[in-house]
Enzyme design. Sequence first.
Site, mmCIF file in Angstrom:
data_model
loop_
_atom_site.group_PDB
_atom_site.id
_atom_site.type_symbol
_atom_site.label_atom_id
_atom_site.label_comp_id
_atom_site.label_asym_id
_atom_site.label_seq_id
_atom_site.Cartn_x
_atom_site.Cartn_y
_atom_site.Cartn_z
ATOM 1 N N GLY A 17 5.070 35.756 39.707
ATOM 2 C CA GLY A 17 5.447 36.920 38.899
ATOM 3 C C GLY A 17 5.467 36.605 37.417
ATOM 4 N N ALA A 18 4.499 35.779 36.989
ATOM 5 C CA ALA A 18 4.503 35.325 35.590
ATOM 6 C C ALA A 18 3.819 36.313 34.644
ATOM 7 C CB ALA A 18 3.836 33.951 35.480
ATOM 8 N N ARG A 20 4.687 39.244 33.681
ATOM 9 C CA ARG A 20 5.560 39.939 32.728
ATOM 10 C C ARG A 20 7.025 39.623 32.987
ATOM 11 N NH1 ARG A 20 6.232 45.684 35.102
ATOM 12 N NH2 ARG A 20 5.752 45.321 37.280
ATOM 13 N N ASP A 68 -1.985 36.802 46.581
ATOM 14 C CA ASP A 68 -0.876 37.751 46.642
ATOM 15 C C ASP A 68 0.282 37.052 47.353
ATOM 16 O OD1 ASP A 68 -0.692 41.209 47.037
ATOM 17 O OD2 ASP A 68 0.873 39.858 47.743
ATOM 18 N N SER A 147 19.622 37.890 41.904
ATOM 19 C CA SER A 147 20.133 38.896 40.981
ATOM 20 C C SER A 147 21.629 39.000 41.202
ATOM 21 C CB SER A 147 19.497 40.257 41.267
ATOM 22 O OG SER A 147 20.222 41.275 40.619
ATOM 23 N N TYR A 160 16.882 46.095 47.679
ATOM 24 C CA TYR A 160 16.732 45.074 46.641
ATOM 25 C C TYR A 160 17.881 44.058 46.733
ATOM 26 C CZ TYR A 160 16.251 43.159 41.885
ATOM 27 O OH TYR A 160 16.098 42.328 40.820
ATOM 28 N N ALA A 162 19.746 43.399 49.302
ATOM 29 C CA ALA A 162 19.636 42.623 50.546
ATOM 30 C C ALA A 162 18.611 41.502 50.378
ATOM 31 C CB ALA A 162 19.236 43.541 51.694
#
Lengths: 252, 77
Positions: A17-18, A20, A68, A147, A160, A162
């Site tokens: 996920g680099a 952004r 992916d 998070s 999200y 979970a």
Amino acid sequence: MKAQFFDLKNKVVLVTGAARGIGKEIALALSAQGAHVVFNYRGDDSKAIALKEELEAKGGKATPLKFDITDYAAMTTAIDEFTKNVAPISGLVNNAGISKDTLLLRLKPDEISSIIDTNLKGAMMLTQALSRNFLKAENVSIVNMSSVVGLMGNVSQAAYAASKAGLIGFSKSVAKELASRNVRSNVICPGFIKTDMTETLSDKVKEEYAKSIPLARMAEPSEVADLTCFLLSNASSYITGEVIKIDGGLYI
Amino acid sequence: MELQEKVVKLVSEATKMDAANINLNTSFVDDLNLDSLDMVELMMKMEDEFGVEIPEDETENLKSVGDVVNYLKAKSH
């Protein structure tokens, strides 16, 4: 003046996920430390080349791998080729994540699947695919981007939350299982960070969040990147299985 | 060096056990106290040394030094 972690120089770190947000900031910070940043991308080759060039302008090397995060076969092929022909990977940042905010009663099964598949299963598959490589590499450190929502839960973010809570159990298990090989695994729980993902939140939600943050501001992505560099470096050599909030005191 | 000697040497280096005490009947779990992660690492060393690939599910059947020697012999034919 940024902290310098000299052992990050030439360390080979895979960041997902680099493209952004926090992931890009981490890739930039690692490049500034002289690390060899490996990043995956899905579609656009020209964007991947542009990111590679942007990273290498900061210092160090950068290598794009096309896969992916939900495609295990493509992932293992790309990783095996890299680790066999270039170098073992000794740092991993499981950062790729998506969110689709919606009330539980409107949450559809395919939305649950895509969130869990990317945020949790993707990280698990990638760590699994790299575990053999980790036994050969030295000073391995894994950072899982969870998070604060994974700890405290949140309205409209059941799936999200979970997925992010799942990462914590996963990271602690990896920490125990591979500790005897000096492989460390830790979790970062960012709070309210200025990224595209939080930009989509309504102003009302943002205001409410800001009110509940003791440090009374959102964080810059670079603040999360600094913590990530610390956890990847030997400066944190005795820290494993840990969960670190970086949320300005949002969840105390 | 003969195949068996090479295998014993690798096992000895990996386990710090005197090569003289390792023979074909030596069990990885019962005699050498290897756990599953130790086994994976040992098999990775074998792969590097002999240039073969030992799939994960076949590792489970390799319980003694003799099993590994026989397995590698079969692979090289």
